[in-house]
Design a protein around this motif. Structure first.
Motif, mmCIF file in Angstrom:
data_model
loop_
_atom_site.group_PDB
_atom_site.id
_atom_site.type_symbol
_atom_site.label_atom_id
_atom_site.label_comp_id
_atom_site.label_asym_id
_atom_site.label_seq_id
_atom_site.Cartn_x
_atom_site.Cartn_y
_atom_site.Cartn_z
ATOM 1 N N ASN A 195 0.819 -1.217 0.000
ATOM 2 C CA ASN A 195 0.000 0.000 0.000
ATOM 3 C C ASN A 195 0.850 1.263 0.000
ATOM 4 O O ASN A 195 0.451 2.288 0.547
ATOM 5 C CB ASN A 195 -0.952 0.000 1.195
ATOM 6 C CG ASN A 195 -0.218 -0.107 2.529
ATOM 7 O OD1 ASN A 195 1.014 -0.145 2.558
ATOM 8 N ND2 ASN A 195 -0.962 -0.150 3.624
ATOM 9 N N ASN A 196 2.044 1.196 -0.615
ATOM 10 C CA ASN A 196 2.935 2.356 -0.580
ATOM 11 C C ASN A 196 2.413 3.479 -1.478
ATOM 12 O O ASN A 196 1.733 3.259 -2.481
ATOM 13 C CB ASN A 196 4.346 1.968 -0.989
ATOM 14 C CG ASN A 196 4.421 1.344 -2.347
ATOM 15 O OD1 ASN A 196 3.775 0.336 -2.606
ATOM 16 N ND2 ASN A 196 5.222 1.941 -3.233
ATOM 17 N N GLN A 197 2.723 4.699 -1.086
ATOM 18 C CA GLN A 197 2.353 5.888 -1.842
ATOM 19 C C GLN A 197 3.432 6.931 -1.647
ATOM 20 O O GLN A 197 4.265 6.829 -0.731
ATOM 21 C CB GLN A 197 0.991 6.408 -1.366
ATOM 22 C CG GLN A 197 0.941 6.732 0.121
ATOM 23 C CD GLN A 197 -0.477 6.983 0.619
ATOM 24 O OE1 GLN A 197 -1.318 6.093 0.636
ATOM 25 N NE2 GLN A 197 -0.737 8.229 1.025
ATOM 26 N N ASN A 198 3.454 7.959 -2.503
ATOM 27 C CA ASN A 198 4.522 8.960 -2.419
ATOM 28 C C ASN A 198 4.087 10.240 -1.712
ATOM 29 O O ASN A 198 4.815 11.232 -1.707
ATOM 30 C CB ASN A 198 5.077 9.292 -3.813
ATOM 31 C CG ASN A 198 3.990 9.769 -4.758
ATOM 32 O OD1 ASN A 198 2.899 10.154 -4.342
ATOM 33 N ND2 ASN A 198 4.296 9.749 -6.057
ATOM 34 N N THR A 199 2.907 10.236 -1.116
ATOM 35 C CA THR A 199 2.440 11.364 -0.306
ATOM 36 C C THR A 199 2.092 10.876 1.093
ATOM 37 O O THR A 199 1.762 9.698 1.287
ATOM 38 C CB THR A 199 1.202 12.030 -0.936
ATOM 39 O OG1 THR A 199 0.166 11.052 -1.104
ATOM 40 C CG2 THR A 199 1.545 12.637 -2.281
ATOM 41 N N PRO A 201 0.277 9.746 4.217
ATOM 42 C CA PRO A 201 -1.084 9.220 4.399
ATOM 43 C C PRO A 201 -1.909 10.086 5.346
ATOM 44 O O PRO A 201 -1.380 10.745 6.244
ATOM 45 C CB PRO A 201 -0.851 7.822 4.996
ATOM 46 C CG PRO A 201 0.566 7.486 4.687
ATOM 47 C CD PRO A 201 1.294 8.787 4.666
ATOM 48 N N ASP A 217 8.848 6.728 0.459
ATOM 49 C CA ASP A 217 7.700 5.860 0.238
ATOM 50 C C ASP A 217 6.963 5.726 1.568
ATOM 51 O O ASP A 217 7.580 5.430 2.600
ATOM 52 C CB ASP A 217 8.120 4.470 -0.237
ATOM 53 C CG ASP A 217 8.355 4.409 -1.738
ATOM 54 O OD1 ASP A 217 7.707 5.191 -2.455
ATOM 55 O OD2 ASP A 217 9.170 3.585 -2.173
ATOM 56 N N TYR A 218 5.654 5.941 1.542
ATOM 57 C CA TYR A 218 4.834 5.859 2.751
ATOM 58 C C TYR A 218 3.993 4.582 2.718
ATOM 59 O O TYR A 218 3.421 4.227 1.680
ATOM 60 C CB TYR A 218 3.888 7.054 2.838
ATOM 61 C CG TYR A 218 4.566 8.404 2.962
ATOM 62 C CD1 TYR A 218 4.786 8.981 4.214
ATOM 63 C CD2 TYR A 218 4.960 9.111 1.828
ATOM 64 C CE1 TYR A 218 5.384 10.227 4.327
ATOM 65 C CE2 TYR A 218 5.557 10.356 1.945
ATOM 66 C CZ TYR A 218 5.771 10.909 3.191
ATOM 67 O OH TYR A 218 6.358 12.148 3.294
ATOM 68 N N TYR A 219 3.920 3.905 3.859
ATOM 69 C CA TYR A 219 3.106 2.706 4.004
ATOM 70 C C TYR A 219 2.205 2.870 5.226
ATOM 71 O O TYR A 219 2.717 3.119 6.338
ATOM 72 C CB TYR A 219 3.980 1.464 4.212
ATOM 73 C CG TYR A 219 4.903 1.126 3.066
ATOM 74 C CD1 TYR A 219 4.572 0.130 2.151
ATOM 75 C CD2 TYR A 219 6.122 1.791 2.915
ATOM 76 C CE1 TYR A 219 5.438 -0.193 1.104
ATOM 77 C CE2 TYR A 219 6.981 1.478 1.877
ATOM 78 C CZ TYR A 219 6.635 0.486 0.973
ATOM 79 O OH TYR A 219 7.490 0.174 -0.056
#
Length: 247
Positions: A195-199, A201, A217-219
């Motif tokens: 569920n990684n994203q670059n902004t 959470p 990378d944000y999880y």
């Protein structure tokens, strides 16, 4: 916090207590009434902090007194459990949750640091005098509010200016008076998080992992997930969630 309780210690008997007493008293005056602030800046005239014994005194005294900080017990438990898991993963690594290292003239402490090759005995025993290098894996644990969050991220950005090849992990804890929800499927084998994203959470807790180009990378940290780091260590999100979910 009180300066008097530490002045009589053996360490202070071997230094110059009057000079150190003066500096610690000034720090105490600066933080008095600001216990709710996690970062307080104190300025000193040029040269007043040059002596190594003064630096060591500040680290020893305020490392001991930090137990007064809000929610620190939760942070400390995360540090200890992560350090235990890292030591179990590789017995040849040097793992510490209270080591001092020197980066670009700054004296910093990873919340959990891992050196794949042990620092020398001189660097471990007198890290300021012998400029102990930063850890190969640098973990910061912080709450999802400022200045705690921004302070942690600024420390990582500072080190990135001076050193290459360090793997950084940020563990963001929720600011809440209530425990995290319990594990709906305890005992389940964990699976890699996708569920990684670059902004950043919206929901916490979450994990930050910096790639080789220092991009974040944000999880979102959910139950029964894990993240395999570049150093081969598997960061089990359950380690963190087990701590913050206890009533």
């Amino acid at each position: 916090m009180s300066v008097e309780g530490v002045i009589g210690s053996e360490m202070f008997e071997q230094t110059k207590p009057s000079a150190i007493r003066k500096i610690l008293a000034r720090i105490e005056e600066a933080v008095r009434g600001k216990q709710e602030q996690q970062v307080v800046e104190v300025c000193f005239p040029d040269g007043e902090l040059e002596k190594l014994s003064v630096h060591e005194a500040i680290h020893i005294y305020y490392s001991a007194e930090i137990i007064n900080s809000d929610r620190l017990f939760i942070k400390e438990q995360v540090h200890l459990d992560l350090a235990f898991s890292l030591r179990t993963h590789n017995r040849n690594w040097f793992v510490s949750n209270n080591a001092i290292c020197v980066v670009g003239g700054n004296e910093l402490r990873p919340d959990v640091g891992v050196w794949f090759q042990w620092p020398t005995y001189a660097e471990r025993s007198k890290p300021l005098m012998n400029s102990c290098p930063p850890s190969h894996l640098w973990i910061k644990v912080f709450y999802n509010n400022d200045p705690d969050r921004s302070n942690a991220l600024e420390k990582v950005a500072l080190i990135q200016q001076y050193w290459n090849g360090i793997e950084y992990v940020g563990i963001t804890l929720p600011v809440s008076d209530n425990p995290f929800r319990p594990n709906p499927n305890p005992g389940t084998v964990t699976t890699p998080a996708t569920n990684n994203q670059n902004t950043r959470p919206y929901r916490d807790p979450y994990i930050i992992h910096w790639d080789a180009n220092n991009n974040k990378d944000y999880y979102v940290a959910d139950w029964n997930l894990n993240l395999v780091l570049n150093c081969s260590f598997t960061l089990e999100f359950n380690i963190i969630l087990d701590i913050i979910s206890r009533p």
